[in-house]
Design a protein around this motif. Structure first.
Motif, PDB file in Angstrom:
ATOM      1  N   ARG A  46     -16.797  14.508  69.909  1.00  0.00           N
ATOM      2  CA  ARG A  46     -15.523  15.198  69.790  1.00  0.00           C
ATOM      3  C   ARG A  46     -15.601  16.239  68.682  1.00  0.00           C
ATOM      4  NH1 ARG A  46     -10.299  12.339  71.231  1.00  0.00           N
ATOM      5  NH2 ARG A  46      -9.703  14.101  72.466  1.00  0.00           N
ATOM      6  N   VAL A  47     -15.091  17.427  68.973  1.00  0.00           N
ATOM      7  CA  VAL A  47     -14.991  18.512  68.004  1.00  0.00           C
ATOM      8  C   VAL A  47     -13.521  18.894  67.930  1.00  0.00           C
ATOM      9  CG1 VAL A  47     -15.673  20.859  67.403  1.00  0.00           C
ATOM     10  CG2 VAL A  47     -17.286  19.365  68.596  1.00  0.00           C
ATOM     11  N   VAL A  48     -12.944  18.767  66.735  1.00  0.00           N
ATOM     12  CA  VAL A  48     -11.529  19.062  66.534  1.00  0.00           C
ATOM     13  C   VAL A  48     -11.427  20.104  65.433  1.00  0.00           C
ATOM     14  CG1 VAL A  48      -9.288  18.099  65.890  1.00  0.00           C
ATOM     15  CG2 VAL A  48     -10.903  16.702  67.168  1.00  0.00           C
ATOM     16  N   MET A  49     -10.650  21.158  65.675  1.00  0.00           N
ATOM     17  CA  MET A  49     -10.455  22.193  64.670  1.00  0.00           C
ATOM     18  C   MET A  49      -8.980  22.548  64.600  1.00  0.00           C
ATOM     19  SD  MET A  49     -12.267  25.889  64.248  1.00  0.00           S
ATOM     20  CE  MET A  49     -11.063  27.072  64.763  1.00  0.00           C
ATOM     21  N   ASP A  50      -8.506  22.737  63.393  1.00  0.00           N
ATOM     22  CA  ASP A  50      -7.136  23.166  63.157  1.00  0.00           C
ATOM     23  C   ASP A  50      -7.215  24.301  62.143  1.00  0.00           C
ATOM     24  OD1 ASP A  50      -4.364  23.298  63.121  1.00  0.00           O
ATOM     25  OD2 ASP A  50      -4.164  21.696  61.641  1.00  0.00           O
ATOM     26  N   ALA A  51      -6.773  25.493  62.537  1.00  0.00           N
ATOM     27  CA  ALA A  51      -6.916  26.660  61.660  1.00  0.00           C
ATOM     28  C   ALA A  51      -5.739  27.601  61.853  1.00  0.00           C
ATOM     29  CB  ALA A  51      -8.215  27.395  61.979  1.00  0.00           C
ATOM     30  N   GLU A  52      -5.516  28.412  60.825  1.00  0.00           N
ATOM     31  CA  GLU A  52      -4.523  29.479  60.974  1.00  0.00           C
ATOM     32  C   GLU A  52      -5.065  30.495  61.950  1.00  0.00           C
ATOM     33  OE1 GLU A  52      -2.935  31.216  57.468  1.00  0.00           O
ATOM     34  OE2 GLU A  52      -2.648  29.285  56.493  1.00  0.00           O
ATOM     35  N   ASP A  53      -4.181  31.133  62.704  1.00  0.00           N
ATOM     36  CA  ASP A  53      -4.657  32.052  63.739  1.00  0.00           C
ATOM     37  C   ASP A  53      -5.081  33.409  63.196  1.00  0.00           C
ATOM     38  OD1 ASP A  53      -2.252  33.280  63.187  1.00  0.00           O
ATOM     39  OD2 ASP A  53      -1.395  32.957  65.171  1.00  0.00           O
ATOM     40  N   GLY A  54      -4.848  33.671  61.911  1.00  0.00           N
ATOM     41  CA  GLY A  54      -5.314  34.908  61.298  1.00  0.00           C
ATOM     42  C   GLY A  54      -4.376  36.090  61.483  1.00  0.00           C
TER      43      GLY A  54
ATOM     44  N   VAL B 184     -16.920  19.823  58.797  1.00  0.00           N
ATOM     45  CA  VAL B 184     -17.642  21.085  58.707  1.00  0.00           C
ATOM     46  C   VAL B 184     -16.831  22.025  57.829  1.00  0.00           C
ATOM     47  CG1 VAL B 184     -18.574  23.002  60.024  1.00  0.00           C
ATOM     48  CG2 VAL B 184     -18.571  20.714  61.017  1.00  0.00           C
ATOM     49  N   ASP B 185     -17.462  22.550  56.783  1.00  0.00           N
ATOM     50  CA  ASP B 185     -16.775  23.482  55.897  1.00  0.00           C
ATOM     51  C   ASP B 185     -16.644  24.835  56.574  1.00  0.00           C
ATOM     52  OD1 ASP B 185     -16.531  21.663  53.817  1.00  0.00           O
ATOM     53  OD2 ASP B 185     -18.518  22.147  53.046  1.00  0.00           O
ATOM     54  N   LEU B 186     -15.452  25.370  56.540  1.00  0.00           N
ATOM     55  CA  LEU B 186     -15.194  26.703  57.072  1.00  0.00           C
ATOM     56  C   LEU B 186     -14.874  27.620  55.908  1.00  0.00           C
ATOM     57  CD1 LEU B 186     -12.924  25.637  60.056  1.00  0.00           C
ATOM     58  CD2 LEU B 186     -15.343  26.173  60.130  1.00  0.00           C
TER      59      LEU B 186
ATOM     60  N   PRO C 253      -9.848  28.167  53.609  1.00  0.00           N
ATOM     61  CA  PRO C 253      -9.427  26.881  53.045  1.00  0.00           C
ATOM     62  C   PRO C 253      -8.312  26.205  53.852  1.00  0.00           C
ATOM     63  CG  PRO C 253      -8.694  28.688  51.653  1.00  0.00           C
ATOM     64  CD  PRO C 253      -9.550  29.288  52.721  1.00  0.00           C
ATOM     65  N   ASP C 254      -7.625  26.962  54.692  1.00  0.00           N
ATOM     66  CA  ASP C 254      -6.552  26.380  55.498  1.00  0.00           C
ATOM     67  C   ASP C 254      -7.050  25.881  56.848  1.00  0.00           C
ATOM     68  OD1 ASP C 254      -4.596  26.897  53.568  1.00  0.00           O
ATOM     69  OD2 ASP C 254      -4.406  28.973  54.253  1.00  0.00           O
ATOM     70  N   SER C 255      -8.354  25.884  57.036  1.00  0.00           N
ATOM     71  CA  SER C 255      -8.932  25.458  58.307  1.00  0.00           C
ATOM     72  C   SER C 255      -9.748  24.188  58.096  1.00  0.00           C
ATOM     73  CB  SER C 255      -9.834  26.546  58.885  1.00  0.00           C
ATOM     74  OG  SER C 255      -9.103  27.722  59.088  1.00  0.00           O
TER      75      SER C 255
END
Length: 143
Positions: free
Chosen positions: A52-60, A129-131, A134-136
């Motif tokens: 499973r790969v889950v990501m939550d990020a601001e859309d930019g 995983v570091d992106l 910082p909000d992701s």
């Protein structure tokens, strides 16, 4: 230390029991008090079925929108893919490896074996995983 162990040590201090008797009693207590409650058998860890790969990020865009990614890949599909690499002719593997290398993916398909995937899954608990943002947040794990 539990109360029973304390009582055994007090009896030893008072001379009511010998050191050998105290050791045997404490060892018997340890055997009677397993990590799991009585009546529940410890089950082996279930074999994971999905990567499973889950990501939550601001859309930019600067708004309140968020980008969410939730990918669930059956591990059987990955295992089958690894097994299929054995059917690729050696000349084709050389070309694919070269192209992957040009793209920055240092993978040798000729060395990819099913046990490597199993070892990866076994050691993959919960990798964050570091992106750059910082909000992701991204997580890769097996379930």
């Amino acid at each position: 230390m539990n109360e029973q162990s304390r009582q055994i040590l007090e009896m030893l201090a008072e001379g009511k029991i010998t050191v050998d008797e105290a050791e045997r009693l404490i060892e018997a207590l340890r055997r009677e008090q397993p990590g799991t409650p009585p009546g529940t058998a410890s089950r082996p860890k279930a074999r994971p079925k999905y990567l499973r790969v889950v990501m939550d990020a601001e859309d930019g865009t600067g708004g309140d929108g968020r980008t969410r990614l939730n990918v669930r890949i059956p591990l059987q599909l990955l295992r089958a893919g690894v097994r299929l690499t054995t059917l690729i002719p050696p000349a084709a593997i050389t070309k694919v490896n070269a192209e992957l290398g040009k793209a920055g993916v240092p993978v040798d398909l000729g060395e990819l074996k099913p046990q490597h995937l199993d070892a990866l899954v076994e050691h993959l608990d919960d990798v964050v995983v570091d992106l750059d943002d910082p909000d992701s947040k991204m997580q890769v794990y097996c379930e």
